[in-house]
Write a protein that holds these residues in place. Structure first.
Motif: not given
Length: 239
Positions: A66-85
Motif C-alpha cells: 500500500h506504499g508505506y514503510s514504517y519506523v522501526p520503533l519496536s523492540l520486537r521484530s514481530c511488532s510495529l510500534g512502541w506501546h502500540g504507537n
C-alpha cells in the motif's frame, strides 16, 4: 494539485487493533482507509496485539504493497510500534532520528518522537495514546512537553494521537505550551456516530494549517471505533 516542498499531509488513527463495527479483525480494511486518506505520514495507535508476542496488526508486506514503510520503533521484530504507537511513511519520506519515551502511567503507556525528512525539510512528529485517567493524562502531557524542551535541535513539531480528552481547550491540553495550537479537526469517536474529539493534531508556532478534518467515510465508520483525523500543514520557507 502538487503541494509545495514545505507542505505535508499528516494523519492520526487509532485502528483499534483493526477490529471494526462488525467485531471482525480486518487489517486490509484499515489499509484501505489509509489509501483513502493518502497522507504523507500517519501516526497509529493500537497497532500491535496487546498480549502474547504483541505481533503487528497490519502485515509488513501489506504495508509495503500500500506504499508505506514504517519506523522501526519496536523492540520486537514481530511488532510495529512502541506501546502500540507506530509511524508510517510514504517512500519519499525518511526517518533521521527516533526516540521511544516511557510515560508516567497507571497502565503501560509510551510516546514516540521521530524526526522526519520529507521534501527536503525535517519535521518532528510525536505520537502517543494517553491514559484514561485525567490525572495521568496531565502527567503524560507535562512529561512530553518537558522532553521537547530538552531536545537539542529545534524543529517544527506536530503532536498527534488519541488523547482521550473530550474538550479541545481543557484538561491535559492546557499543559501544552501557550504558542502550540490544537487544530479543530472535529469529533472522531465513536466512529459510527462521532460525538467527541478524542483524537488530536497539535502544531508548533512555526507551522500553520491549510486544512484539517475528520476522515468520515462509510469504510472508516466500519473499520475501527475511531475515525482518523488529518491535516495539511505548511511551514514557512524561511524557517
Amino acid at each position: 494539485m502538487t503541494m509545495p516542498d514545505y507542505t505535508i499531509k499528516v494523519a492520526s488513527y487509532n485502528i483499534h487493533k483493526a477490529i471494526g463495527a462488525d467485531k471482525r479483525r480486518d487489517p486490509e480494511r484499515i489499509l484501505s482507509v489509509l489509501d483513502e486518506i493518502d497522507a504523507d505520514c500517519v501516526v497509529l495507535q493500537e497497532a500491535d496485539h496487546r498480549l502474547g508476542k504483541r505481533r503487528a496488526i497490519l502485515p509488513f508486506d501489506a504495508l509495503a504493497a500500500h506504499g508505506y514503510s514504517y519506523v522501526p520503533l519496536s523492540l520486537r521484530s514481530c511488532s510495529l510500534g512502541w506501546h502500540g504507537n507506530a509511524l508510517l511513511l510514504r517512500d519519499f519520506a525518511s526517518c533521521v532520528a527516533y526516540e521511544r519515551v516511557r510515560l508516567p502511567r497507571l497502565e503501560p503507556r509510551g510516546a514516540i518522537i521521530c524526526d522526519i525528512k520529507i521534501r527536503g525539510r525535517v519535521w518532528r512528529l510525536i505520537g502517543s495514546h494517553l491514559d484514561l485517567s485525567g490525572l495521568f493524562r496531565r502527567r503524560q502531557v507535562a512529561f512530553i512537553v518537558d522532553r521537547l524542551r530538552n531536545l537539542q535541535r529545534d524543529l517544527p513539531t506536530v503532536i498527534m494521537g488519541d488523547f482521550n480528552q473530550w474538550r479541545r481547550r481543557d484538561g491535559c491540553l492546557r499543559l501544552l505550551p501557550d504558542d502550540f495550537s490544537v487544530l479543530p479537526t472535529g469529533a472522531s469517536f465513536p466512529a459510527q456516530h462521532p460525538l467527541v474529539g478524542l483524537d488530536r493534531i497539535i502544531i508548533a508556532p512555526q507551522i500553520r494549517y491549510l486544512e484539517c478534518g475528520v476522515h468520515n467515510t462509510p469504510l472508516a465508520r466500519q473499520a475501527s471505533d475511531h475515525l482518523p483525523v488529518w491535516a495539511k500543514l505548511a511551514l514557512s520557507p524561511d524557517f
